[in-house]
Design a protein around this motif. Structure first.
Motif, PDB file in Angstrom:
ATOM      1  N   PRO A   1      25.240   6.875  18.549  1.00 64.97           N
ATOM      2  CA  PRO A   1      24.510   7.818  17.688  1.00 64.97           C
ATOM      3  C   PRO A   1      25.385   8.606  16.717  1.00 64.97           C
ATOM      4  N   LYS A   2      26.640   8.833  17.062  1.00 66.11           N
ATOM      5  CA  LYS A   2      27.498   9.673  16.212  1.00 66.11           C
ATOM      6  C   LYS A   2      28.502   8.866  15.400  1.00 66.11           C
ATOM      7  N   ALA A   3      28.442   7.562  15.455  1.00 68.21           N
ATOM      8  CA  ALA A   3      29.418   6.723  14.761  1.00 68.21           C
ATOM      9  C   ALA A   3      29.220   6.763  13.251  1.00 68.21           C
ATOM     10  N   LYS A   4      30.327   6.582  12.521  1.00 68.71           N
ATOM     11  CA  LYS A   4      30.230   6.420  11.063  1.00 68.71           C
ATOM     12  C   LYS A   4      30.124   4.920  10.777  1.00 68.71           C
TER      13      LYS A   4
ATOM     14  N   LYS B   1       8.910  -6.047   0.383  1.00 66.31           N
ATOM     15  CA  LYS B   1       8.484  -4.913   1.205  1.00 66.31           C
ATOM     16  C   LYS B   1       9.286  -4.846   2.497  1.00 66.31           C
ATOM     17  N   MET B   2       9.577  -6.000   3.087  1.00 71.45           N
ATOM     18  CA  MET B   2      10.383  -6.022   4.298  1.00 71.45           C
ATOM     19  C   MET B   2      11.753  -5.385   4.057  1.00 71.45           C
ATOM     20  N   MET B   3      12.425  -5.800   2.989  1.00 75.30           N
ATOM     21  CA  MET B   3      13.771  -5.289   2.733  1.00 75.30           C
ATOM     22  C   MET B   3      13.746  -3.813   2.354  1.00 75.30           C
ATOM     23  N   GLN B   4      12.738  -3.379   1.600  1.00 75.16           N
ATOM     24  CA  GLN B   4      12.631  -1.958   1.269  1.00 75.16           C
ATOM     25  C   GLN B   4      12.449  -1.119   2.528  1.00 75.16           C
ATOM     26  N   SER B   5      11.630  -1.609   3.452  1.00 68.92           N
ATOM     27  CA  SER B   5      11.398  -0.886   4.705  1.00 68.92           C
ATOM     28  C   SER B   5      12.670  -0.832   5.544  1.00 68.92           C
ATOM     29  N   LEU B   6      13.388  -1.945   5.577  1.00 66.64           N
ATOM     30  CA  LEU B   6      14.646  -1.981   6.323  1.00 66.64           C
ATOM     31  C   LEU B   6      15.670  -1.013   5.727  1.00 66.64           C
ATOM     32  N   LEU B   7      15.791  -1.041   4.404  1.00 64.04           N
ATOM     33  CA  LEU B   7      16.739  -0.144   3.733  1.00 64.04           C
ATOM     34  C   LEU B   7      16.382   1.313   3.975  1.00 64.04           C
ATOM     35  N   LYS B   8      15.107   1.638   3.902  1.00 63.05           N
ATOM     36  CA  LYS B   8      14.663   3.007   4.150  1.00 63.05           C
ATOM     37  C   LYS B   8      15.040   3.447   5.566  1.00 63.05           C
ATOM     38  N   LYS B   9      14.851   2.559   6.522  1.00 60.60           N
ATOM     39  CA  LYS B   9      15.166   2.879   7.906  1.00 60.60           C
ATOM     40  C   LYS B   9      16.671   3.082   8.095  1.00 60.60           C
ATOM     41  N   VAL B  10      17.468   2.273   7.404  1.00 59.00           N
ATOM     42  CA  VAL B  10      18.920   2.401   7.474  1.00 59.00           C
ATOM     43  C   VAL B  10      19.372   3.748   6.905  1.00 59.00           C
ATOM     44  N   TYR B  11      18.833   4.108   5.742  1.00 60.98           N
ATOM     45  CA  TYR B  11      19.200   5.399   5.143  1.00 60.98           C
ATOM     46  C   TYR B  11      18.789   6.563   6.030  1.00 60.98           C
ATOM     47  N   GLN B  12      17.613   6.452   6.636  1.00 63.81           N
ATOM     48  CA  GLN B  12      17.133   7.519   7.517  1.00 63.81           C
ATOM     49  C   GLN B  12      18.018   7.693   8.746  1.00 63.81           C
ATOM     50  N   ASN B  13      18.754   6.637   9.085  1.00 62.95           N
ATOM     51  CA  ASN B  13      19.645   6.693  10.238  1.00 62.95           C
ATOM     52  C   ASN B  13      21.089   6.995   9.847  1.00 62.95           C
ATOM     53  N   ASP B  14      21.251   7.598   8.662  1.00 69.65           N
ATOM     54  CA  ASP B  14      22.570   8.080   8.222  1.00 69.65           C
ATOM     55  C   ASP B  14      23.603   6.952   8.180  1.00 69.65           C
ATOM     56  N   ILE B  15      23.189   5.822   7.630  1.00 70.56           N
ATOM     57  CA  ILE B  15      24.082   4.676   7.450  1.00 70.56           C
ATOM     58  C   ILE B  15      24.272   4.466   5.950  1.00 70.56           C
ATOM     59  N   LEU B  16      25.513   4.333   5.521  1.00 63.79           N
ATOM     60  CA  LEU B  16      25.830   4.251   4.094  1.00 63.79           C
ATOM     61  C   LEU B  16      25.928   2.795   3.646  1.00 63.79           C
ATOM     62  N   ILE B  17      25.312   2.470   2.499  1.00 64.80           N
ATOM     63  CA  ILE B  17      25.480   1.163   1.867  1.00 64.80           C
ATOM     64  C   ILE B  17      26.237   1.362   0.560  1.00 64.80           C
ATOM     65  N   VAL B  18      27.339   0.626   0.400  1.00 63.37           N
ATOM     66  CA  VAL B  18      28.135   0.696  -0.826  1.00 63.37           C
ATOM     67  C   VAL B  18      28.030  -0.659  -1.520  1.00 63.37           C
ATOM     68  N   ASN B  19      27.408  -0.678  -2.689  1.00 67.04           N
ATOM     69  CA  ASN B  19      27.195  -1.930  -3.437  1.00 67.04           C
ATOM     70  C   ASN B  19      28.380  -2.247  -4.340  1.00 67.04           C
ATOM     71  N   HIS B  20      28.346  -3.456  -4.888  1.00 61.57           N
ATOM     72  CA  HIS B  20      29.407  -3.953  -5.782  1.00 61.57           C
ATOM     73  C   HIS B  20      30.770  -3.958  -5.099  1.00 61.57           C
ATOM     74  N   GLN B  21      30.799  -4.266  -3.819  1.00 61.20           N
ATOM     75  CA  GLN B  21      32.056  -4.324  -3.075  1.00 61.20           C
ATOM     76  C   GLN B  21      32.240  -5.718  -2.483  1.00 61.20           C
ATOM     77  N   THR B  22      33.202  -6.450  -3.005  1.00 61.22           N
ATOM     78  CA  THR B  22      33.541  -7.774  -2.484  1.00 61.22           C
ATOM     79  C   THR B  22      34.810  -7.655  -1.659  1.00 61.22           C
ATOM     80  N   VAL B  23      34.738  -8.039  -0.400  1.00 62.30           N
ATOM     81  CA  VAL B  23      35.915  -7.972   0.462  1.00 62.30           C
ATOM     82  C   VAL B  23      36.858  -9.112   0.091  1.00 62.30           C
TER      83      VAL B  23
END
Length: 370
Positions: A38-41, A176-198
């Motif tokens: 629950p407290k992980a970054k 709609k599936m992906m929007q719902s998933l993304l919303k849930k991820v943001y609500q759980n304090d998880i960060l998405i950083v775009n335009h990042q190629t490893v």
């Protein structure tokens, strides 16, 4: 890219988990990690504006395998392996529906159909003859007869009188599936950083140093969910497979409802918003479609249009509105790869074109490896 003190402190310091790929598997991995820690970054790195592989580009089939695909799989996999694959897909779909809800998925239980072209008569007869056998081996899983023979009521052209029907198949709205998933991820304090190629990563004593096209940082654990882009990561056990798609403009009085499989699953179509969405055809050029380039080709697009005219909509005028492609991850075996690659690096890849069905389950399995 030079980051400020605030950016480094808030986003890229003391990172516990970094997930590469923000598709279905990556997002479910992040959500499962949040349940466990629950407290992980937690950070997701995504190379595109949107998920770049197949998660936002697929046809939205909530399926677990047509009868012809199952018969073909039995030729290269044991009966037990095939049943396990079907079970994973079916339970993955149930998990997806449970996590997001049918309304957020726009889930429609219209059932699925397999149609057969007249030139494929021998395989058509084989599939009809083996309905009873396939139903018997999967009955312990579904507690009911799954496949049955039905008269074609849709008016398809150049096909046989009977279709094979599966009432347990459905369709979803991928966006709609992906929007719902993304919303849930943001609500759980998880960060998405775009335009990042490893570009590379280096394992160090207590974690991993990650280098992208823009920055470098340290993470305790690194998890790859890049599916069709994971060839080097898995010593070529994953092969990219491009899937090309087109969609028509709205068609008045369209009477086709359901998800439809054709030619051993190499072609697939469905209704959506009074249109026909139609994809597939990589069997016309396996070598050319073994690519990560998000393009379409005349060879396959022309064949899709021809099948629309002669088979799917033989007596209906239509216009093509849009075309696109997505990248799947396939291999010699259809079982997904969920592995710990080293002390701090893990992967969940090779969905075999069934990411909608098994992506949620594979994300959960991957997170539980940590």
């Amino acid at each position: 890219m030079q980051l400020s003190y605030w950016e480094l402190k808030s986003w890229f310091s003391n990172v516990d988990f970094t997930i590469v790929g923000s598709g279905i598997v990556g997002l479910h991995t992040a959500l499962r990690l949040r349940e466990r820690f629950p407290k992980a970054k937690i950070i997701l790195l995504e190379k595109g504006i949107l998920p770049q592989g197949a998660s936002t580009k697929n046809a939205g089939f909530a399926c677990f395998g047509s009868i012809s695909e199952i018969i073909d799989d039995l030729k290269t996999h044991s009966e037990e392996e095939v049943i396990q694959l079907i079970s994973k897909r079916y339970h993955g779909l149930q998990l997806l529906r449970k996590n997001l809800g049918d309304e957020n998925l726009d889930f429609k239980p219209f059932g699925g159909y397999e149609i057969f072209l007249k030139e494929d008569e021998s395989f058509y007869i084989e599939c009809l003859q083996r309905i009873s056998f396939i139903n018997d081996i999967i009955k312990p899983l579904f507690k009911t007869e799954v496949f049955s023979k039905e008269i074609d009521r849709f008016g398809f052209g150049n096909t046989f009188e009977y279709l094979i029907f599966n009432p347990l198949e459905g369709q979803i709205d991928t966006g709609k599936m992906m929007q719902s998933l993304l919303k849930k991820v943001y609500q759980n304090d998880i960060l998405i950083v775009n335009h990042q190629t490893v570009g590379s990563y280096t394992e160090i004593n207590n974690g991993v140093e990650v280098i992208t096209n823009n920055l470098s940082f340290k993470t305790n654990k690194l998890l790859f969910t890049t599916n069709g882009f994971a060839s080097q990561l898995t010593n070529n056990r994953v092969t990219p497979a491009r899937a090309q798609v087109l969609i028509t403009k709205p068609i008045e009085n369209l009477d086709i409802k359901g998800t439809f499989h054709l030619d051993r699953g190499y072609y697939y179509f469905r209704n959506i918003d009074n249109r026909i969405l139609f994809g597939g055809g990589r069997n016309l050029d396996f070598e050319g479609e073994t690519t990560t380039e998000l393009k379409t080709t005349e060879l396959i697009q022309n064949r899709l249009e021809d099948l629309l005219k002669t088979v799917i909509l033989p007596n209906t005028a239509f216009e093509i509105e849009h075309r696109w492609s997505g990248i799947m991850g396939v291999g010699n075996h259809k079982k997904p790869i969920v592995e710990q690659l080293s002390n701090h690096v893990f992967c969940g890849v090779r969905m075999g074109g069934m990411g909608v069905a098994i992506g949620s389950l594979i994300g959960q399995e991957l997170a539980d490896l940590v």
